[in-house]
Motif scaffolding. Sequence first.
Motif, PDB file in Angstrom:
ATOM      1  N   UNK A   1       1.117  -1.410  -0.324  1.00  0.00           N
ATOM      2  CA  UNK A   1      -0.364  -0.132  -0.048  1.00  0.00           C
ATOM      3  C   UNK A   1       0.925   1.098  -0.347  1.00  0.00           C
ATOM      4  N   UNK A   2       1.864   1.655   0.662  1.00  0.00           N
ATOM      5  CA  UNK A   2       2.366   2.347   1.205  1.00  0.00           C
ATOM      6  C   UNK A   2       3.123   2.632  -0.202  1.00  0.00           C
ATOM      7  N   UNK A   3       3.641   1.524  -0.831  1.00  0.00           N
ATOM      8  CA  UNK A   3       5.046   1.840  -2.589  1.00  0.00           C
ATOM      9  C   UNK A   3       3.733   2.940  -3.840  1.00  0.00           C
ATOM     10  N   UNK A   4       2.980   1.924  -3.084  1.00  0.00           N
ATOM     11  CA  UNK A   4       1.512   2.723  -4.766  1.00  0.00           C
ATOM     12  C   UNK A   4       1.583   3.352  -4.003  1.00  0.00           C
ATOM     13  N   UNK A   5       1.486   4.277  -3.120  1.00  0.00           N
ATOM     14  CA  UNK A   5       0.206   5.993  -2.057  1.00  0.00           C
ATOM     15  C   UNK A   5       1.607   6.341  -2.644  1.00  0.00           C
ATOM     16  N   UNK A   6       2.663   6.242  -2.493  1.00  0.00           N
ATOM     17  CA  UNK A   6       4.342   7.156  -2.671  1.00  0.00           C
ATOM     18  C   UNK A   6       4.516   7.170  -3.698  1.00  0.00           C
ATOM     19  N   UNK A   7       4.314   6.395  -5.391  1.00  0.00           N
ATOM     20  CA  UNK A   7       4.473   6.304  -6.692  1.00  0.00           C
ATOM     21  C   UNK A   7       3.134   7.270  -7.058  1.00  0.00           C
ATOM     22  N   UNK A   8       1.870   7.416  -6.819  1.00  0.00           N
ATOM     23  CA  UNK A   8       0.883   7.647  -6.812  1.00  0.00           C
ATOM     24  C   UNK A   8       1.243   9.407  -6.225  1.00  0.00           C
ATOM     25  N   UNK A   9       1.397   9.721  -5.516  1.00  0.00           N
ATOM     26  CA  UNK A   9       1.682  11.362  -4.679  1.00  0.00           C
ATOM     27  C   UNK A   9       2.871  11.734  -5.840  1.00  0.00           C
ATOM     28  N   UNK A  10       3.993  10.635  -5.985  1.00  0.00           N
ATOM     29  CA  UNK A  10       5.195  11.370  -6.891  1.00  0.00           C
ATOM     30  C   UNK A  10       4.844  11.791  -8.627  1.00  0.00           C
ATOM     31  N   UNK A  11       3.812  11.706  -8.954  1.00  0.00           N
ATOM     32  CA  UNK A  11       3.182  12.134 -10.169  1.00  0.00           C
ATOM     33  C   UNK A  11       2.500  13.029 -10.098  1.00  0.00           C
ATOM     34  N   UNK A  12       1.341  13.533  -8.679  1.00  0.00           N
ATOM     35  CA  UNK A  12       1.086  14.566  -8.587  1.00  0.00           C
ATOM     36  C   UNK A  12       0.439  14.934  -9.823  1.00  0.00           C
ATOM     37  N   UNK A  13      -1.233  13.993  -9.669  1.00  0.00           N
ATOM     38  CA  UNK A  13      -2.209  13.855 -10.221  1.00  0.00           C
ATOM     39  C   UNK A  13      -3.331  14.725  -9.480  1.00  0.00           C
ATOM     40  N   UNK A  14      -4.128  15.563 -10.838  1.00  0.00           N
ATOM     41  CA  UNK A  14      -5.163  16.056 -10.603  1.00  0.00           C
ATOM     42  C   UNK A  14      -6.689  14.835 -10.774  1.00  0.00           C
ATOM     43  N   UNK A  15      -6.419  13.651 -11.402  1.00  0.00           N
ATOM     44  CA  UNK A  15      -7.329  13.246 -11.883  1.00  0.00           C
ATOM     45  C   UNK A  15      -6.361  11.761 -11.744  1.00  0.00           C
ATOM     46  N   UNK A  16      -6.759  10.624 -11.107  1.00  0.00           N
ATOM     47  CA  UNK A  16      -6.290   9.226 -11.938  1.00  0.00           C
ATOM     48  C   UNK A  16      -7.564   8.262 -12.432  1.00  0.00           C
ATOM     49  N   UNK A  17      -7.499   7.990 -13.453  1.00  0.00           N
ATOM     50  CA  UNK A  17      -7.911   6.707 -14.127  1.00  0.00           C
ATOM     51  C   UNK A  17      -7.566   5.786 -14.295  1.00  0.00           C
ATOM     52  N   UNK A  18      -8.333   4.792 -14.127  1.00  0.00           N
ATOM     53  CA  UNK A  18      -7.908   3.175 -13.989  1.00  0.00           C
ATOM     54  C   UNK A  18      -8.467   2.545 -15.006  1.00  0.00           C
ATOM     55  N   UNK A  19      -7.114   1.827 -15.810  1.00  0.00           N
ATOM     56  CA  UNK A  19      -7.873   0.856 -16.527  1.00  0.00           C
ATOM     57  C   UNK A  19      -7.955  -0.453 -16.758  1.00  0.00           C
TER      58      UNK A  19
END
Length: 107
Positions: free
Chosen positions: A56-74
């Motif tokens: 979980x923490x690795x995933x969250x860190x990777x998302x934070x590093x992108x600093x997105x406004x929108x996250x789109x799951x495919x």
Amino acid sequence: MNRTKFLFIYPDINQSDSAYVGNKGSYYYGIAQLSAVLRQHGIDVSLLHYTDLLPKETFLQQVRSCSPDIVGFSATTMMVAFCYQWASWLKEASMPQKLVIGGCHAT
């Protein structure tokens, strides 16, 4: 003016097929096409392509590093459970992103 940042998250995980072990994943034309259109409209695009599960923490860190406004799951039907789990982690972390889901399962 800040540009909108869109992050695609593409789960490409297969834990049950031993022939898949070590596979670096597959190319997904839908994400490629959508990325091109978004870029043409001035949106910054990133991709997290997962071929293995991660903490979980690795995933969250990777998302934070992108600093997105929108996250789109495919998601395909086989991958949608990962997307639901990751979306719940993002909500628990109070990340301000808007979340959307697309791909075969959503369609």
